[in-house]
Design a protein around this motif. Sequence first.
Motif, mmCIF file in Angstrom:
data_model
loop_
_atom_site.group_PDB
_atom_site.id
_atom_site.type_symbol
_atom_site.label_atom_id
_atom_site.label_comp_id
_atom_site.label_asym_id
_atom_site.label_seq_id
_atom_site.Cartn_x
_atom_site.Cartn_y
_atom_site.Cartn_z
ATOM 1 N N UNK A 11 -2.152 1.515 5.571
ATOM 2 C CA UNK A 11 -2.885 2.703 5.992
ATOM 3 C C UNK A 11 -4.084 2.878 5.067
ATOM 4 N N UNK A 12 -5.297 2.884 5.633
ATOM 5 C CA UNK A 12 -6.476 3.182 4.833
ATOM 6 C C UNK A 12 -6.551 4.691 4.610
ATOM 7 N N UNK A 13 -6.839 5.109 3.379
ATOM 8 C CA UNK A 13 -6.913 6.541 3.072
ATOM 9 C C UNK A 13 -8.092 6.813 2.148
ATOM 10 N N UNK A 64 -9.040 3.587 -0.102
ATOM 11 C CA UNK A 64 -7.865 2.920 -0.650
ATOM 12 C C UNK A 64 -7.052 2.327 0.482
ATOM 13 N N UNK A 65 -6.400 1.204 0.219
ATOM 14 C CA UNK A 65 -5.492 0.596 1.180
ATOM 15 C C UNK A 65 -4.082 0.803 0.645
ATOM 16 N N UNK A 66 -3.242 1.434 1.468
ATOM 17 C CA UNK A 66 -1.844 1.610 1.091
ATOM 18 C C UNK A 66 -0.986 0.638 1.902
ATOM 19 N N UNK A 67 0.137 0.255 1.317
ATOM 20 C CA UNK A 67 1.069 -0.682 1.936
ATOM 21 C C UNK A 67 2.467 -0.097 1.827
ATOM 22 N N UNK A 68 3.259 -0.278 2.880
ATOM 23 C CA UNK A 68 4.600 0.288 2.883
ATOM 24 C C UNK A 68 5.447 -0.401 3.936
ATOM 25 N N UNK A 108 8.705 2.680 -1.709
ATOM 26 C CA UNK A 108 7.525 3.492 -2.017
ATOM 27 C C UNK A 108 6.280 2.942 -1.341
ATOM 28 N N UNK A 109 5.320 3.813 -1.192
ATOM 29 C CA UNK A 109 3.994 3.441 -0.707
ATOM 30 C C UNK A 109 3.219 2.941 -1.914
ATOM 31 N N UNK A 110 2.547 1.812 -1.767
ATOM 32 C CA UNK A 110 1.758 1.291 -2.886
ATOM 33 C C UNK A 110 0.294 1.194 -2.483
ATOM 34 N N UNK A 111 -0.577 1.208 -3.477
ATOM 35 C CA UNK A 111 -2.004 1.011 -3.258
ATOM 36 C C UNK A 111 -2.303 -0.442 -3.568
ATOM 37 N N UNK A 112 -2.855 -1.163 -2.579
ATOM 38 C CA UNK A 112 -3.128 -2.590 -2.780
ATOM 39 C C UNK A 112 -4.598 -2.869 -3.071
ATOM 40 N N UNK A 113 -5.496 -1.992 -2.609
ATOM 41 C CA UNK A 113 -6.911 -2.195 -2.860
ATOM 42 C C UNK A 113 -7.624 -0.853 -2.962
#
Length: 116
Positions: A11-13, A64-68, A108-113
């Motif tokens: 998810x881009x945020x 930010x790019x989130x990954x989950x 958890x949700x992580x930030x990848x970029x």
Amino acid sequence: MAVSETTTLWRPVGPEELELIRQTGMKAFPPRLPEQPIFYPVTTEEYAVKIARDWNVKASGSGFVTKFEVENTYLAAFDIQEAGGREHLEYWIPAEDLPNFNAAIVGRISVTQEFP
């Protein structure tokens, strides 16, 4: 060959949404605003990068790019939607179902970029 019980989504945020995610301990996405009837996690990191870099940065100064991971049993109720091209695939989760979506997140949700 074992079948995975979860699907990786991104998810881009922008910075404000990321702060709200951090307030949950990186476990949930915040409720949608009244003008946001759907929550749209995307199926590839490349698509999330494009949105975060090209849209979120312009709109809010950073992206930010989130990954989950999400339980497949939850996602089975939704079809993948094509949003403007074959490489732009996303789920459309109704805003009122976001609490159920959050409950289906595994880990958890992580930030990848991050993009300035």
